[in-house]
Design a protein around this motif. Structure first.
Motif, PDB file in Angstrom:
ATOM      1  N   ILE A   1      34.209  53.904  27.091  1.00 47.14           N
ATOM      2  CA  ILE A   1      34.194  52.437  26.924  1.00 47.14           C
ATOM      3  C   ILE A   1      33.535  51.764  28.124  1.00 47.14           C
ATOM      4  O   ILE A   1      32.762  50.829  27.986  1.00 47.14           O
ATOM      5  N   THR A   2      33.868  52.257  29.312  1.00 48.76           N
ATOM      6  CA  THR A   2      33.408  51.545  30.519  1.00 48.76           C
ATOM      7  C   THR A   2      32.001  51.979  30.944  1.00 48.76           C
ATOM      8  O   THR A   2      31.328  51.262  31.669  1.00 48.76           O
ATOM      9  N   GLY A   3      31.600  53.196  30.499  1.00 48.89           N
ATOM     10  CA  GLY A   3      30.415  53.817  31.097  1.00 48.89           C
ATOM     11  C   GLY A   3      30.903  54.600  32.309  1.00 48.89           C
ATOM     12  O   GLY A   3      31.722  54.092  33.092  1.00 48.89           O
ATOM     13  N   GLN A   4      30.411  55.828  32.451  1.00 52.08           N
ATOM     14  CA  GLN A   4      30.870  56.731  33.513  1.00 52.08           C
ATOM     15  C   GLN A   4      30.784  56.080  34.894  1.00 52.08           C
ATOM     16  O   GLN A   4      31.648  56.245  35.736  1.00 52.08           O
ATOM     17  N   GLU A   5      29.734  55.271  35.094  1.00 51.57           N
ATOM     18  CA  GLU A   5      29.504  54.729  36.435  1.00 51.57           C
ATOM     19  C   GLU A   5      30.542  53.674  36.822  1.00 51.57           C
ATOM     20  O   GLU A   5      30.637  53.303  37.984  1.00 51.57           O
ATOM     21  N   HIS A   6      31.325  53.195  35.855  1.00 50.68           N
ATOM     22  CA  HIS A   6      32.320  52.173  36.173  1.00 50.68           C
ATOM     23  C   HIS A   6      33.735  52.740  36.302  1.00 50.68           C
ATOM     24  O   HIS A   6      34.698  51.998  36.450  1.00 50.68           O
ATOM     25  N   LEU A   7      33.862  54.068  36.158  1.00 51.10           N
ATOM     26  CA  LEU A   7      35.176  54.679  36.292  1.00 51.10           C
ATOM     27  C   LEU A   7      35.206  55.463  37.597  1.00 51.10           C
ATOM     28  O   LEU A   7      34.347  56.301  37.845  1.00 51.10           O
ATOM     29  N   HIS A   8      36.192  55.180  38.423  1.00 52.77           N
ATOM     30  CA  HIS A   8      36.255  55.808  39.745  1.00 52.77           C
ATOM     31  C   HIS A   8      37.485  56.701  39.844  1.00 52.77           C
ATOM     32  O   HIS A   8      38.520  56.399  39.265  1.00 52.77           O
ATOM     33  N   PHE A   9      37.361  57.766  40.622  1.00 52.07           N
ATOM     34  CA  PHE A   9      38.478  58.704  40.762  1.00 52.07           C
ATOM     35  C   PHE A   9      39.045  58.734  42.174  1.00 52.07           C
ATOM     36  O   PHE A   9      40.096  59.288  42.412  1.00 52.07           O
ATOM     37  N   TYR A  10      38.327  58.193  43.117  1.00 54.02           N
ATOM     38  CA  TYR A  10      38.811  58.148  44.498  1.00 54.02           C
ATOM     39  C   TYR A  10      38.586  56.755  45.056  1.00 54.02           C
ATOM     40  O   TYR A  10      37.579  56.119  44.772  1.00 54.02           O
ATOM     41  N   ASP A  11      39.518  56.313  45.841  1.00 50.38           N
ATOM     42  CA  ASP A  11      39.317  55.097  46.621  1.00 50.38           C
ATOM     43  C   ASP A  11      38.837  55.502  47.994  1.00 50.38           C
ATOM     44  O   ASP A  11      39.453  56.361  48.623  1.00 50.38           O
ATOM     45  N   ALA A  12      37.762  54.917  48.456  1.00 52.82           N
ATOM     46  CA  ALA A  12      37.394  55.062  49.864  1.00 52.82           C
ATOM     47  C   ALA A  12      37.392  53.633  50.374  1.00 52.82           C
ATOM     48  O   ALA A  12      36.441  52.898  50.203  1.00 52.82           O
ATOM     49  N   ILE A  13      38.514  53.254  50.931  1.00 58.24           N
ATOM     50  CA  ILE A  13      38.742  51.837  51.234  1.00 58.24           C
ATOM     51  C   ILE A  13      38.598  51.568  52.729  1.00 58.24           C
ATOM     52  O   ILE A  13      39.196  52.273  53.548  1.00 58.24           O
ATOM     53  N   ALA A  14      37.810  50.563  53.042  1.00 60.72           N
ATOM     54  CA  ALA A  14      37.703  50.123  54.431  1.00 60.72           C
ATOM     55  C   ALA A  14      38.662  48.954  54.633  1.00 60.72           C
ATOM     56  O   ALA A  14      38.941  48.207  53.691  1.00 60.72           O
ATOM     57  N   PRO A  15      39.170  48.779  55.847  1.00 61.33           N
ATOM     58  CA  PRO A  15      40.111  47.673  56.076  1.00 61.33           C
ATOM     59  C   PRO A  15      39.442  46.306  55.875  1.00 61.33           C
ATOM     60  O   PRO A  15      38.221  46.176  56.033  1.00 61.33           O
ATOM     61  N   ILE A  16      40.274  45.334  55.559  1.00 67.33           N
ATOM     62  CA  ILE A  16      39.801  43.946  55.405  1.00 67.33           C
ATOM     63  C   ILE A  16      40.619  43.060  56.340  1.00 67.33           C
ATOM     64  O   ILE A  16      41.846  43.224  56.439  1.00 67.33           O
ATOM     65  N   VAL A  17      39.928  42.147  57.011  1.00 70.46           N
ATOM     66  CA  VAL A  17      40.630  41.250  57.941  1.00 70.46           C
ATOM     67  C   VAL A  17      40.438  39.792  57.516  1.00 70.46           C
ATOM     68  O   VAL A  17      39.482  39.452  56.811  1.00 70.46           O
ATOM     69  N   GLN A  18      41.355  38.955  57.949  1.00 71.57           N
ATOM     70  CA  GLN A  18      41.243  37.504  57.715  1.00 71.57           C
ATOM     71  C   GLN A  18      40.178  36.960  58.654  1.00 71.57           C
ATOM     72  O   GLN A  18      40.236  37.209  59.865  1.00 71.57           O
ATOM     73  N   ALA A  19      39.248  36.185  58.108  1.00 73.00           N
ATOM     74  CA  ALA A  19      38.153  35.660  58.923  1.00 73.00           C
ATOM     75  C   ALA A  19      38.674  34.814  60.088  1.00 73.00           C
ATOM     76  O   ALA A  19      38.141  34.872  61.200  1.00 73.00           O
ATOM     77  N   ASP A  20      39.748  34.051  59.826  1.00 69.96           N
ATOM     78  CA  ASP A  20      40.189  33.134  60.884  1.00 69.96           C
ATOM     79  C   ASP A  20      41.009  33.828  61.975  1.00 69.96           C
ATOM     80  O   ASP A  20      41.524  33.186  62.872  1.00 69.96           O
ATOM     81  N   SER A  21      41.166  35.138  61.867  1.00 69.40           N
ATOM     82  CA  SER A  21      41.891  35.833  62.933  1.00 69.40           C
ATOM     83  C   SER A  21      40.925  36.531  63.907  1.00 69.40           C
ATOM     84  O   SER A  21      41.351  37.246  64.804  1.00 69.40           O
ATOM     85  N   LEU A  22      39.610  36.326  63.709  1.00 68.99           N
ATOM     86  CA  LEU A  22      38.620  36.975  64.577  1.00 68.99           C
ATOM     87  C   LEU A  22      38.365  36.126  65.814  1.00 68.99           C
ATOM     88  O   LEU A  22      38.423  34.894  65.751  1.00 68.99           O
ATOM     89  N   ASP A  23      38.038  36.778  66.911  1.00 72.98           N
ATOM     90  CA  ASP A  23      37.714  36.053  68.142  1.00 72.98           C
ATOM     91  C   ASP A  23      36.220  35.705  68.125  1.00 72.98           C
ATOM     92  O   ASP A  23      35.369  36.546  68.427  1.00 72.98           O
ATOM     93  N   ARG A  24      35.930  34.457  67.732  1.00 69.83           N
ATOM     94  CA  ARG A  24      34.532  34.055  67.536  1.00 69.83           C
ATOM     95  C   ARG A  24      33.768  33.929  68.857  1.00 69.83           C
ATOM     96  O   ARG A  24      32.554  33.777  68.857  1.00 69.83           O
ATOM     97  N   SER A  25      34.496  33.971  70.004  1.00 70.65           N
ATOM     98  CA  SER A  25      33.765  33.923  71.275  1.00 70.65           C
ATOM     99  C   SER A  25      33.092  35.264  71.545  1.00 70.65           C
ATOM    100  O   SER A  25      32.190  35.363  72.369  1.00 70.65           O
ATOM    101  N   LYS A  26      33.533  36.326  70.851  1.00 77.59           N
ATOM    102  CA  LYS A  26      32.932  37.652  71.052  1.00 77.59           C
ATOM    103  C   LYS A  26      32.032  38.062  69.891  1.00 77.59           C
ATOM    104  O   LYS A  26      31.009  38.713  70.073  1.00 77.59           O
ATOM    105  N   VAL A  27      32.460  37.691  68.671  1.00 76.22           N
ATOM    106  CA  VAL A  27      31.758  38.141  67.466  1.00 76.22           C
ATOM    107  C   VAL A  27      30.537  37.256  67.229  1.00 76.22           C
ATOM    108  O   VAL A  27      30.630  36.044  67.380  1.00 76.22           O
ATOM    109  N   PHE A  28      29.389  37.838  66.905  1.00 75.74           N
ATOM    110  CA  PHE A  28      28.228  36.983  66.591  1.00 75.74           C
ATOM    111  C   PHE A  28      27.689  37.277  65.188  1.00 75.74           C
ATOM    112  O   PHE A  28      27.840  38.368  64.659  1.00 75.74           O
ATOM    113  N   ARG A  29      27.075  36.251  64.619  1.00 72.37           N
ATOM    114  CA  ARG A  29      26.584  36.346  63.252  1.00 72.37           C
ATOM    115  C   ARG A  29      25.112  36.736  63.262  1.00 72.37           C
ATOM    116  O   ARG A  29      24.307  36.086  63.927  1.00 72.37           O
TER     117      ARG A  29
END
Ligand SMILES: Cc1cc2nc3c(=O)[nH]c(=O)nc-3n(C[C@H](O)[C@H](O)[C@H](O)COP(=O)(O)OP(=O)(O)OC[C@H]3O[C@@H](n4cnc5c(N)ncnc54)[C@H](O)[C@@H]3O)c2cc1C
Length: 447
Positions: free
Chosen positions: A160-188
């Motif tokens: 139904i989904t097509g093989q490419e839309h069915l996943h068997f493993y999660d390889a998950i990277a962490p996610i952070v809240q944007a407003d918790s970053l130190d913008r004096s160090k991080v640059f865009r």
């Protein structure tokens, strides 16, 4: 002929649910509460997945915690919404709760026994202890076979989904809240001046040395018996890459080439890049940081990244066996397939993560499956509710690499105006519960 007609009618007025886990149990309860007959298939005890051990329905396979219980927290809010919608899981949790501070934890045996007894007593529910190996050709069906869905059914789903839309493993990277970053160090910036899509955390050589040391010494989650350490080269855990050599990361996910730190005017020694995760720009993921480090270790080690010292993690990284579909474009906001409207998906396989989130999707699929057989319009909770925010993630995420998510406030529409952090949780909750009440009135009275 008359008998055949009657049989046909019964089948059409019945919901078939496959899988008696957290999602399937909740779906069965919600459908039966709406006066619809349910046939619930559960393969245990004839067959157990590698993670299940108990013959009971609604088994918690790992932790006995349903996480935070206060509505100022997104998962606490989700539970409160489910309570207001007469969730069987939440009734079972209230009856079997054990002390766990601010969390809602349960006696797992008593919890599953409560759920099993409730459905066994429910006259509209028939429990069939059989493995289902093919999707029914007709009739309203809820598929809720969980993260360890067997190969036969996964194959049926892939058709139904097509093989490419069915996943068997999660390889998950962490996610952070944007407003918790130190913008004096991080640059865009994007590499080689090609735009400014990424947030970049620049390392000096000393900062990299400290990070590398902590990363390679950190504790990892042991593999389960049914998991093999078979990683795609393009998706290796960060710590596996780091173990290959001191500078492997600097030539891999932490490569600094094409990036100039505006503060120094130079290329940093290494750079961790953060990519926007949601349309609103409230969440960012750490690119290439899929990992099997223990959760506590991830927070400790990743806060050594310049700019992430105070980071709030809404999701931590992991790599584990998980069958799920890439739901955007396939599932409607009612949790049925655009292509096969009689087939609903619920639980972890629909693309959410966690016990409560799985149960929540079961709740919604159960409501809509019942409405479908009753020929009533299907419904979706408002976007500002925790339920609606999860559905929105499943159906509207435009990220190409869709990944399952725990509920978190980053999935909600932003609150109007600026607000001190500690007032945000209560504000999200107040807005959500007000909208939920209006929605509930509408669907209960409206038809
Ligand atoms: C090892 C592991 C540990 C986890 N730990 C946690 C945790 O600590 N906290 C957390 O919040 N989440 C955890 N999760 C994630 C997830 O929330 C749970 O797996 C959750 O139980 C998912 O609910 P579900 O209803 O989608 O699936 P499940 O609860 O797995 O239910 C699926 C049910 O379907 C039955 N079934 C499967 N195939 C068939 C078939 N063909 N025919 C009939 N019946 C079938 C199974 O026997 C099972 O009873 C974990 C997942 C895994 C794999």
């Amino acid at each position: 002929m008359a008998t055949e007609n009657r049989k046909q009618k019964t089948e059409n007025q019945q919901v078939t649910i496959i899988g008696g886990g957290l999602a399937g149990v909740e779906a069965a309860w919600q459908a039966a509460r709406r006066g619809v007959e349910v046939r619930l298939y559960e393969m245990k005890p004839r067959r157990f997945s590698p993670a299940h051990q108990s013959p009971l329905l609604g088994e918690l396979v790992c932790s006995n915690s349903l996480r935070a219980d206060n509505v100022e927290n997104a998962v606490g809010l989700l539970k409160e919404e489910m309570r207001r919608l007469n969730s069987l899981l939440l009734a079972a949790a209230a009856a079997t709760r054990v002390p766990a501070g601010k969390a809602l934890a349960v006696d797992r045996e008593a919890f599953a026994a409560y759920l099993t007894a409730a459905l066994e007593k429910e006259p509209l529910v028939e429990i069939v202890r059989e493995e289902v190996t093919a999707l029914p050709g007709q009739g309203t069906t809820v598929l809720a076979t969980g993260p360890l869905t067997s190969d036969a059914l996964a194959g049926a789903l892939a058709r139904i989904t097509g093989q490419e839309h069915l996943h068997f493993y999660d390889a998950i990277a962490p996610i952070v809240q944007a407003d918790s970053l130190d913008r004096s160090k991080v640059f865009r910036a994007s590499r080689y001046g090609a735009g400014d899509d990424y947030l970049n955390c620049p390392f000096t050589a000393e900062e990299y040395a400290a990070f590398y040391q902590a990363l390679t010494a950190a504790e990892q989650v042991p593999l389960k018996s049914f998991e093999e350490p078979r990683y795609f080269e393009g998706c290796l855990p960060l710590e596996v890459m780091a173990a290959r050599g001191y500078l492997t990361l600097v030539y891999g996910p932490l490569k600094p080439v094409g990036l100039t730190d505006p503060k120094t005017g130079r290329q940093p020694f290494a750079v961790a890049q953060l990519r926007q995760e949601n349309r609103e720009g409230t969440l960012y993921n750490l690119v290439g940081f899929q990992t099997k480090l223990k959760y506590g270790e991830q927070e400790r080690v990743f806060r050594l990244i310049p700019g992430l010292e105070q980071a709030e993690f809404v999701r931590l990284g992991s790599i584990h066996r998980n069958t799920f579909i890439r739901s955007p474009g396939l599932l409607s906001p009612h949790l049925n397939f655009f292509k096969s409207p009689q087939l609903f998906l619920a639980g972890q396989v629909s693309g959410v993560e966690g016990y409560v989130e799985s149960g929540a999707m079961g709740l919604l699929a159960g409501i809509n499956a019942a409405r479908q057989v009753q020929e009533r319009p299907l419904v979706t909770p408002p976007r500002a509710t925790a339920l609606g925010a999860l559905v929105h993630h499943l159906t509207n995420t435009d990220t190409k690499d869709f990944q399952p998510m725990n509920v978190n406030f980053g999935l909600f529409p932003p609150l109007p105006g600026r607000m001190p952090k500690k007032l945000r949780g209560p504000a999200y909750a107040a807005r959500a519960l007000e909208e939920l009440a209006a929605w509930q009135r509408e669907i209960e009275e409206g038809g």
